[in-house]
Design a protein around this motif. Structure first.
Motif, PDB file in Angstrom:
ATOM      1  N   UNK A 285       0.854  -1.207   0.000  1.00 59.98           N
ATOM      2  CA  UNK A 285       0.000   0.000   0.000  1.00 59.98           C
ATOM      3  C   UNK A 285       0.887   1.253   0.000  1.00 59.98           C
TER       4      UNK A 285
ATOM      5  N   UNK B 160       2.224   1.699  -3.463  1.00 60.32           N
ATOM      6  CA  UNK B 160       1.192   2.225  -4.366  1.00 60.32           C
ATOM      7  C   UNK B 160       1.045   3.732  -4.198  1.00 60.32           C
ATOM      8  N   UNK B 161       1.074   4.174  -2.946  1.00 59.78           N
ATOM      9  CA  UNK B 161       0.888   5.609  -2.688  1.00 59.78           C
ATOM     10  C   UNK B 161       2.084   6.397  -3.199  1.00 59.78           C
TER      11      UNK B 161
ATOM     12  N   UNK C 271       1.910   5.885  -7.894  1.00 60.58           N
ATOM     13  CA  UNK C 271       0.571   5.525  -8.406  1.00 60.58           C
ATOM     14  C   UNK C 271       0.609   4.925  -9.812  1.00 60.58           C
TER      15      UNK C 271
ATOM     16  N   UNK D  56       0.595   1.111  -9.750  1.00 54.07           N
ATOM     17  CA  UNK D  56      -0.423   0.399  -8.951  1.00 54.07           C
ATOM     18  C   UNK D  56      -0.797  -0.963  -9.553  1.00 54.07           C
TER      19      UNK D  56
ATOM     20  N   UNK E  43      -4.769   8.588  -4.292  1.00 55.06           N
ATOM     21  CA  UNK E  43      -3.826   7.709  -3.578  1.00 55.06           C
ATOM     22  C   UNK E  43      -4.056   7.669  -2.067  1.00 55.06           C
ATOM     23  N   UNK E  44      -4.595   8.743  -1.504  1.00 48.78           N
ATOM     24  CA  UNK E  44      -4.818   8.737  -0.047  1.00 48.78           C
ATOM     25  C   UNK E  44      -5.842   7.681   0.349  1.00 48.78           C
ATOM     26  N   UNK E  45      -6.728   7.338  -0.586  1.00 50.56           N
ATOM     27  CA  UNK E  45      -7.792   6.366  -0.263  1.00 50.56           C
ATOM     28  C   UNK E  45      -7.470   4.937  -0.716  1.00 50.56           C
ATOM     29  N   UNK E  46      -6.198   4.693  -1.047  1.00 52.36           N
ATOM     30  CA  UNK E  46      -5.840   3.340  -1.510  1.00 52.36           C
ATOM     31  C   UNK E  46      -6.252   2.255  -0.506  1.00 52.36           C
TER      32      UNK E  46
END
Lengths: 221, 221
Positions: free
Chosen positions: A166, A169-170, A173, A176, B173-176
């Motif tokens: 995670x 991913x952040x 992006x 992902x 991305x904050x809500x991944x």
């Protein structure tokens, strides 16, 4: 017609052969992933074909033995366990195929670095598979219990891998899709370990007559 | 002691009762997710407890019937199928619990909008479960075939959900973490549909003696 005990021995050796194929499929799928090797993915698909054929053979054999004569209570449980274990092994083979497909997917995408703890998780899952089958054929409940303990380690590793992925991913992006593939691999390995745990629970029921499914240790069987 | 046929009927009705509980667990877990309702999550955990107890009862009953007398070939296959189907049902219950846990997780995180096609996917999976159990107790192979066809629809929906969720992750991305939870839910629903497919394959083997596992249609059983 051969003696019933001989047939039981043959069933055991077939299950060991099948679990050997499944172990090879799993380790090959993870090597295919770490080395991004298409040929190894193909080899996993070949293993799966052989696993599927063996599943049907073992299922037929166990059902035939159930029909053949009135098995004693302990043989009866052994045969119904063999049917369930066979089913678990086949699904582990499917999971190795899922890993190989994610490896193929990753080969078509820009490379990312962190395979994090996936190879370590794979080794743990393979060792659980090996132990649970050994515990079945040797009726070794201590070994079956080791598998149950290892499962917690696998679950913890999966949670940690997800945490790392995670964050990755952040941070990136654009990558992902690759990290989603790696999550899927970690999930498949967790499920392989779950199947090994199911088998170990069957073995404990078979060897000790106690039912550890759903922590039902206090129930009498 | 009651007649063997009566016991078989009771086994069937227990399996139907179990599948009713599993259906309720799945639909409750998805409603808990869409309405972010903690109490519904608790209800899913209660369903799981009942499912786990029924699994052991059904397993014991089927094994006892295998031991009781020399069952005829068709009853033998019915009983070994019942053992496998029972196993699949219990794992579907575990998957409903996984969905409820992801729902709880989402309640602790900032809300995100797109539940995308998850409720639709859940309805499809529930309908597959219902049909495969009906096909088993009625030995209705046409109904079992419908389940096999539906599984492709579920797989396509899962792929589409992942596509939407990957785009959402890249946009926010904050809500991944939330989108990873939703991916896990979609994966659980896909696995529920896979278990229904396994059951439908068992039913076809039972009713028609043909083995559709692994596309082995050409094999003779």
């Amino acid at each position: 017609m051969r003696h019933f005990d001989e047939e039981l021995e043959e069933l055991k050796s077939k299950l060991l052969e099948m679990s050997g194929l499944v172990e090879s499929a799993i380790s090959t799928s993870v090597t295919a992933l770490t080395s991004l090797d298409r040929q190894l993915c193909e080899r996993v698909f070949e293993y799966e074909d052989r696993i599927n054929i063996m599943e049907i053979e073992i299922d037929d054999m166990a059902t035939r033995l159930l029909a053949l004569q009135q098995p004693m209570a302990s043989d009866l449980r052994f045969l119904t366990s063999a049917i369930k274990i066979n089913n678990d092994l086949e699904r582990m083979g499917d999971l190795a195929v899922k890993i190989a497909k994610r490896a193929l997917d990753l080969m078509d995408l820009p490379p990312v670095k962190p395979l994090v703890d996936i190879p370590e998780m794979a080794r743990l899952a393979e060792s659980m598979l090996h132990k649970c089958l050994d515990s079945f054929v040797r009726r070794d409940s201590a070994l079956a219990r080791e598998v149950l303990v290892s499962d917690d380690g696998v679950d913890d590793t999966r949670v940690e891998i997800f945490r790392v992925l995670i964050r990755a991913m952040q941070a990136e992006p654009a990558n992902i899709p690759q990290y989603v593939d790696l999550m899927s691999v970690a999930r498949s390995l967790e499920r392989i370990a779950d199947h090994a745990t199911n088998i170990a629970e069957d073995v404990l029921f078979l060897t000790e007559g106690i039912d550890v499914r759903h922590h039902a240790e206090t129930r009498k069987s």
